[in-house]
Write a protein that holds these residues in place. Structure first.
Motif, PDB file in Angstrom:
ATOM      1  N   PHE A  40       0.833  -1.194   0.000  1.00 32.63           N
ATOM      2  CA  PHE A  40       0.000   0.000   0.000  1.00 32.63           C
ATOM      3  C   PHE A  40       0.874   1.254   0.000  1.00 32.63           C
ATOM      4  N   HIS A  41       2.031   1.152   0.617  1.00 31.13           N
ATOM      5  CA  HIS A  41       2.901   2.319   0.771  1.00 31.13           C
ATOM      6  C   HIS A  41       3.857   2.515  -0.400  1.00 31.13           C
ATOM      7  N   LYS A  42       4.352   1.424  -0.981  1.00 30.63           N
ATOM      8  CA  LYS A  42       5.213   1.524  -2.172  1.00 30.63           C
ATOM      9  C   LYS A  42       5.473   0.130  -2.725  1.00 30.63           C
ATOM     10  N   GLU A  43       5.954   0.087  -3.957  1.00 31.99           N
ATOM     11  CA  GLU A  43       6.248  -1.202  -4.571  1.00 31.99           C
ATOM     12  C   GLU A  43       7.512  -1.802  -3.959  1.00 31.99           C
ATOM     13  N   HIS A  44       7.577  -3.138  -4.016  1.00 32.36           N
ATOM     14  CA  HIS A  44       8.720  -3.856  -3.457  1.00 32.36           C
ATOM     15  C   HIS A  44       9.010  -5.081  -4.302  1.00 32.36           C
ATOM     16  N   SER A  45      10.249  -5.517  -4.278  1.00 37.75           N
ATOM     17  CA  SER A  45      10.620  -6.792  -4.895  1.00 37.75           C
ATOM     18  C   SER A  45      10.244  -7.920  -3.928  1.00 37.75           C
ATOM     19  N   LEU A  70      -5.832 -12.948  -8.629  1.00 40.88           N
ATOM     20  CA  LEU A  70      -7.069 -12.217  -8.321  1.00 40.88           C
ATOM     21  C   LEU A  70      -6.995 -10.754  -8.773  1.00 40.88           C
ATOM     22  N   ARG A  71      -5.888 -10.391  -9.403  1.00 42.21           N
ATOM     23  CA  ARG A  71      -5.645  -9.020  -9.866  1.00 42.21           C
ATOM     24  C   ARG A  71      -5.648  -8.014  -8.715  1.00 42.21           C
ATOM     25  N   LEU A  72      -5.134  -8.448  -7.573  1.00 47.17           N
ATOM     26  CA  LEU A  72      -4.987  -7.552  -6.433  1.00 47.17           C
ATOM     27  C   LEU A  72      -3.595  -6.932  -6.399  1.00 47.17           C
ATOM     28  N   VAL A  73      -2.637  -7.603  -7.034  1.00 49.75           N
ATOM     29  CA  VAL A  73      -1.301  -7.040  -7.186  1.00 49.75           C
ATOM     30  C   VAL A  73      -0.873  -7.187  -8.650  1.00 49.75           C
ATOM     31  N   LYS A  74       0.080  -6.351  -9.025  1.00 59.47           N
ATOM     32  CA  LYS A  74       0.674  -6.417 -10.364  1.00 59.47           C
ATOM     33  C   LYS A  74       2.179  -6.285 -10.201  1.00 59.47           C
ATOM     34  N   TYR A  75       2.913  -6.542 -11.269  1.00 57.23           N
ATOM     35  CA  TYR A  75       4.362  -6.400 -11.180  1.00 57.23           C
ATOM     36  C   TYR A  75       4.900  -5.736 -12.434  1.00 57.23           C
ATOM     37  N   ARG A  76       6.084  -5.204 -12.273  1.00 55.47           N
ATOM     38  CA  ARG A  76       6.844  -4.699 -13.413  1.00 55.47           C
ATOM     39  C   ARG A  76       8.234  -5.313 -13.319  1.00 55.47           C
ATOM     40  N   ARG A  77       8.800  -5.551 -14.480  1.00 53.98           N
ATOM     41  CA  ARG A  77      10.128  -6.163 -14.538  1.00 53.98           C
ATOM     42  C   ARG A  77      11.181  -5.078 -14.710  1.00 53.98           C
ATOM     43  N   GLU A  78      12.244  -5.199 -13.924  1.00 53.00           N
ATOM     44  CA  GLU A  78      13.403  -4.320 -14.062  1.00 53.00           C
ATOM     45  C   GLU A  78      14.625  -5.223 -14.074  1.00 53.00           C
ATOM     46  N   TYR A  84       6.617  -5.568  -7.228  1.00 53.40           N
ATOM     47  CA  TYR A  84       5.175  -5.711  -7.045  1.00 53.40           C
ATOM     48  C   TYR A  84       4.566  -4.450  -6.441  1.00 53.40           C
ATOM     49  N   SER A  85       3.339  -4.168  -6.864  1.00 58.08           N
ATOM     50  CA  SER A  85       2.541  -3.082  -6.298  1.00 58.08           C
ATOM     51  C   SER A  85       1.089  -3.537  -6.295  1.00 58.08           C
ATOM     52  N   TYR A  86       0.263  -2.820  -5.565  1.00 57.39           N
ATOM     53  CA  TYR A  86      -1.146  -3.208  -5.545  1.00 57.39           C
ATOM     54  C   TYR A  86      -1.798  -2.828  -6.863  1.00 57.39           C
ATOM     55  N   ASP A  87      -2.878  -3.525  -7.195  1.00 58.27           N
ATOM     56  CA  ASP A  87      -3.525  -3.338  -8.495  1.00 58.27           C
ATOM     57  C   ASP A  87      -5.009  -3.031  -8.374  1.00 58.27           C
ATOM     58  N   ASP A  88      -5.518  -2.907  -7.159  1.00 53.93           N
ATOM     59  CA  ASP A  88      -6.952  -2.656  -7.007  1.00 53.93           C
ATOM     60  C   ASP A  88      -7.180  -1.646  -5.895  1.00 53.93           C
ATOM     61  N   GLU A  89      -7.441  -0.416  -6.297  1.00 52.89           N
ATOM     62  CA  GLU A  89      -7.656   0.675  -5.348  1.00 52.89           C
ATOM     63  C   GLU A  89      -8.832   0.388  -4.410  1.00 52.89           C
ATOM     64  N   HIS A  90      -9.892  -0.234  -4.932  1.00 53.54           N
ATOM     65  CA  HIS A  90     -11.079  -0.529  -4.122  1.00 53.54           C
ATOM     66  C   HIS A  90     -10.749  -1.462  -2.960  1.00 53.54           C
ATOM     67  N   VAL A  91     -10.028  -2.532  -3.262  1.00 58.03           N
ATOM     68  CA  VAL A  91      -9.679  -3.508  -2.232  1.00 58.03           C
ATOM     69  C   VAL A  91      -8.722  -2.891  -1.227  1.00 58.03           C
ATOM     70  N   MET A  92      -7.794  -2.084  -1.702  1.00 57.58           N
ATOM     71  CA  MET A  92      -6.845  -1.448  -0.785  1.00 57.58           C
ATOM     72  C   MET A  92      -7.571  -0.463   0.130  1.00 57.58           C
ATOM     73  N   HIS A  93      -8.536   0.237  -0.400  1.00 57.74           N
ATOM     74  CA  HIS A  93      -9.335   1.160   0.414  1.00 57.74           C
ATOM     75  C   HIS A  93     -10.101   0.376   1.487  1.00 57.74           C
ATOM     76  N   MET A  94     -10.682  -0.750   1.072  1.00 51.88           N
ATOM     77  CA  MET A  94     -11.420  -1.600   2.010  1.00 51.88           C
ATOM     78  C   MET A  94     -10.483  -2.141   3.098  1.00 51.88           C
TER      79      MET A  94
END
Length: 105
Positions: A40-45, A70-78, A84-94
């Motif tokens: 929720f605070h920032k992306e992490h490996s 469940l599409r609650l998190v997503k990732y980017r490759r470096e 990884y970071s969260y992917d669903d604002e609604h669920v994070m708000h909940m």
């Protein structure tokens, strides 16, 4: 058409019911809650998550796979790392509201 007339606006189709139940299942696990709260605070490996939460990398990877499906998190490759970071604002708000509620009680 007749079937639609018999449906109430508050009726849920099977797919929606399944997805809602899977989301609550995801949020029912303490490890997944800790991971989502961290993201929720920032992306992490994976390694950063494992280190921050004092978990084995394999445990974190398994939970991230569950959350990604469940599409609650997503990732980017470096390079060779995945971040990884969260992917669903609604669920994070909940989740945030539920945490605040728990601390308030």
């Amino acid at each position: 058409m007749e079937e639609q007339l018999n449906q109430h606006p508050y009726d849920l189709d099977e797919e929606t019911l399944f997805l809602v139940s899977q989301t609550f299942k995801a949020l029912s696990d303490p490890t997944r809650i800790r991971i989502l709260n961290l993201l929720f605070h920032k992306e992490h490996s994976v390694n950063e998550i494992a280190e921050a939460l004092e978990l084995r990398q394999s445990t974190v990877s398994h939970q991230l796979r569950f959350l990604k499906n469940l599409r609650l998190v997503k990732y980017r490759r470096e390079g060779t790392s995945l971040f990884y970071s969260y992917d669903d604002e609604h669920v994070m708000h909940m989740l945030k509201q539920t945490i605040e509620h728990s601390k308030h009680s």
